[in-house]
Design an enzyme around this catalytic site. Structure first.
Site, PDB file in Angstrom:
ATOM      1  N   GLN A 134       4.777   1.480  -1.479  1.00 13.89           N
ATOM      2  CA  GLN A 134       5.788   2.297  -1.032  1.00 13.89           C
ATOM      3  C   GLN A 134       5.612   2.786   0.277  1.00 13.89           C
ATOM      4  O   GLN A 134       4.661   2.674   0.851  1.00 13.89           O
ATOM      5  CB  GLN A 134       6.044   3.626  -2.129  1.00 13.89           C
ATOM      6  CG  GLN A 134       4.679   4.061  -2.324  1.00 13.89           C
ATOM      7  CD  GLN A 134       4.879   5.274  -3.490  1.00 13.89           C
ATOM      8  OE1 GLN A 134       4.518   6.337  -3.364  1.00 13.89           O
ATOM      9  NE2 GLN A 134       4.889   4.702  -4.529  1.00 13.89           N
ATOM     10  N   HIS A 185       7.147   6.456   2.863  1.00 12.11           N
ATOM     11  CA  HIS A 185       8.104   7.803   2.761  1.00 12.11           C
ATOM     12  C   HIS A 185       8.493   8.068   4.174  1.00 12.11           C
ATOM     13  O   HIS A 185       7.744   7.414   5.197  1.00 12.11           O
ATOM     14  CB  HIS A 185       7.262   8.931   2.579  1.00 12.11           C
ATOM     15  CG  HIS A 185       6.516   8.798   1.146  1.00 12.11           C
ATOM     16  ND1 HIS A 185       7.149   8.542   0.046  1.00 12.11           N
ATOM     17  CD2 HIS A 185       5.120   8.820   1.027  1.00 12.11           C
ATOM     18  CE1 HIS A 185       6.166   8.679  -1.007  1.00 12.11           C
ATOM     19  NE2 HIS A 185       4.952   8.811  -0.382  1.00 12.11           N
ATOM     20  N   GLU A 229       1.273  12.992   4.142  1.00 15.85           N
ATOM     21  CA  GLU A 229       0.407  13.353   2.975  1.00 15.85           C
ATOM     22  C   GLU A 229      -1.233  13.078   3.361  1.00 15.85           C
ATOM     23  O   GLU A 229      -1.485  12.453   4.198  1.00 15.85           O
ATOM     24  CB  GLU A 229       0.643  12.826   1.554  1.00 15.85           C
ATOM     25  CG  GLU A 229       0.868  11.252   1.763  1.00 15.85           C
ATOM     26  CD  GLU A 229       1.396  10.577   0.532  1.00 15.85           C
ATOM     27  OE1 GLU A 229       1.113  10.995  -0.699  1.00 15.85           O
ATOM     28  OE2 GLU A 229       2.646   9.964   0.831  1.00 15.85           O
ATOM     29  N   HIS A 277       1.721   2.269   1.380  1.00 18.51           N
ATOM     30  CA  HIS A 277       0.446   2.723   0.626  1.00 18.51           C
ATOM     31  C   HIS A 277       0.714   2.347  -0.798  1.00 18.51           C
ATOM     32  O   HIS A 277       1.952   2.190  -1.125  1.00 18.51           O
ATOM     33  CB  HIS A 277       0.124   4.292   1.021  1.00 18.51           C
ATOM     34  CG  HIS A 277       1.064   5.111   0.529  1.00 18.51           C
ATOM     35  ND1 HIS A 277       2.121   5.475   1.353  1.00 18.51           N
ATOM     36  CD2 HIS A 277       1.474   5.935  -0.488  1.00 18.51           C
ATOM     37  CE1 HIS A 277       3.120   6.369   1.028  1.00 18.51           C
ATOM     38  NE2 HIS A 277       2.327   6.554  -0.307  1.00 18.51           N
ATOM     39  N   ARG A 327      10.403   2.267  -2.513  1.00 15.04           N
ATOM     40  CA  ARG A 327       9.663   1.266  -3.322  1.00 15.04           C
ATOM     41  C   ARG A 327       9.977  -0.181  -2.407  1.00 15.04           C
ATOM     42  O   ARG A 327      11.130  -0.340  -2.203  1.00 15.04           O
ATOM     43  CB  ARG A 327       9.905   1.112  -4.699  1.00 15.04           C
ATOM     44  CG  ARG A 327       9.510   2.573  -5.436  1.00 15.04           C
ATOM     45  CD  ARG A 327       9.587   1.898  -6.939  1.00 15.04           C
ATOM     46  NE  ARG A 327       9.597   2.976  -7.759  1.00 15.04           N
ATOM     47  CZ  ARG A 327      10.771   3.599  -8.472  1.00 15.04           C
ATOM     48  NH1 ARG A 327      11.920   2.760  -8.391  1.00 15.04           N
ATOM     49  NH2 ARG A 327      10.684   4.656  -9.210  1.00 15.04           N
TER      50      ARG A 327
END
Length: 280
Positions: free
Chosen positions: A98, A100, A117, A175, A195
């Site tokens: 996936q 982001h 993150e 990742h 995804r």
């Protein structure tokens, strides 16, 4: 009223989760699986509940609304809503491959912040690994072709992991957490995931889970990432800076006995206990 708060975490039962968060971390639940525990959450998809003091029973989001944004400190003033989400993640099975989006893309496409993150590996089974960017730079055309031909995993970077490993994951980084890994994730307050590959799994509705190929093609960085570090998990005492970025600053604390933390007007602090026990 400001005081040290204990928070009750909302739990998520995604299909790849296990039961370590119930069995080892004492999360009370009737769920068949506990994939994620949102330790600090003020998101529409899950909100922490205050467990102690004058505000017990309120959601943290409601308390902030009553107290005002100033209660979060000056550093949070530039954000239009609560900026962080902290999770414990139990990957009993592989998560999807996936990516982001960043703030600009996410705000336009999803109406929320993007997602940068950090992962701290709390524990990992022997032989566990995760996917972290690409092994080498590829073109957008090759990226699209490999997705179509199911050969994407041939060019991603596989990293063996152990307890104490740290990964900083800027928005746009491909990742995936591998099975057998328990992670503490500090992230922007967003729940948007595109995804790319999901091993052909079937969701709770009996259908293959959605992929988001075109959006992933828009936002994925096609070059390797290299920022990896590791904590000395044997240290009895000490404080180590793991990462500092425009969204968060993360320290790892090893504590034997007591610890004093001072909170100033710049920012709130969140303490997440990963082993042992704590008393405020």
């Amino acid at each position: 009223m400001k005081y040290p708060m204990k928070l009750i975490a909302p739990l998520k039962d995604y299909l790849w989760g296990g039961m370590r968060l119930r069995d080892e971390y004492g999360k009370e639940t009737q769920l068949m699986k506990v994939a994620e525990s949102w330790e600090l959450a003020c998101h529409r998809d899950g909100k922490s509940v205050i467990a102690n003091g004058a505000a017990a029973g309120q959601t943290l989001a409601d308390w902030i609304a009553a107290e005002g944004q100033d209660a979060l400190g000056r550093n949070a003033a530039r954000f239009s809503y609560f900026p962080l989400l902290i999770k414990l993640i139990d990957a009993h099975d592989d998560l999807s491959v996936q990516v982001h989006p960043d703030d600009n893309y996410a705000m336009q496409a999803e109406g929320e912040y993007g997602k940068t993150e950090l992962w701290y590996v709390v524990n990992a089974a022997a032989g566990a690994e995760l996917l972290y960017g690409f092994a080498h730079e590829i073109s957008k055309e090759e990226f699209r072709q490999r997705i179509a031909e199911n050969t994407l995993l041939d060019v991603v970077r596989r990293v063996p992991v152990k307890k104490g490993d740290v990964f900083f994951i800027p928005a746009g980084t491909l990742h995936a957490i591998g099975k057998g890994i328990l992670i503490c994730e500090i992230q922007q307050n967003a729940n948007t995931t595109y995804r790319i590959y999901d091993y052909g799994r079937i969701g709770a509705d009996g259908k293959p889970r959605d992929l988001h190929i075109e959006k992933a093609l828009d936002v994925t960085r096609l070059t390797p990432v290299t920022r990896i570090s590791s904590v000395d998990v044997a240290a009895e005492e000490g404080e180590e800076l793991l990462a500092a970025c425009e969204y968060f600053t993360v320290y790892h604390l090893s504590i034997a006995g007591g610890c004093t933390r001072t909170v100033g007007e710049e920012s709130f602090q969140c303490l997440t206990a990963l082993s042992g026990s704590t008393m405020l």
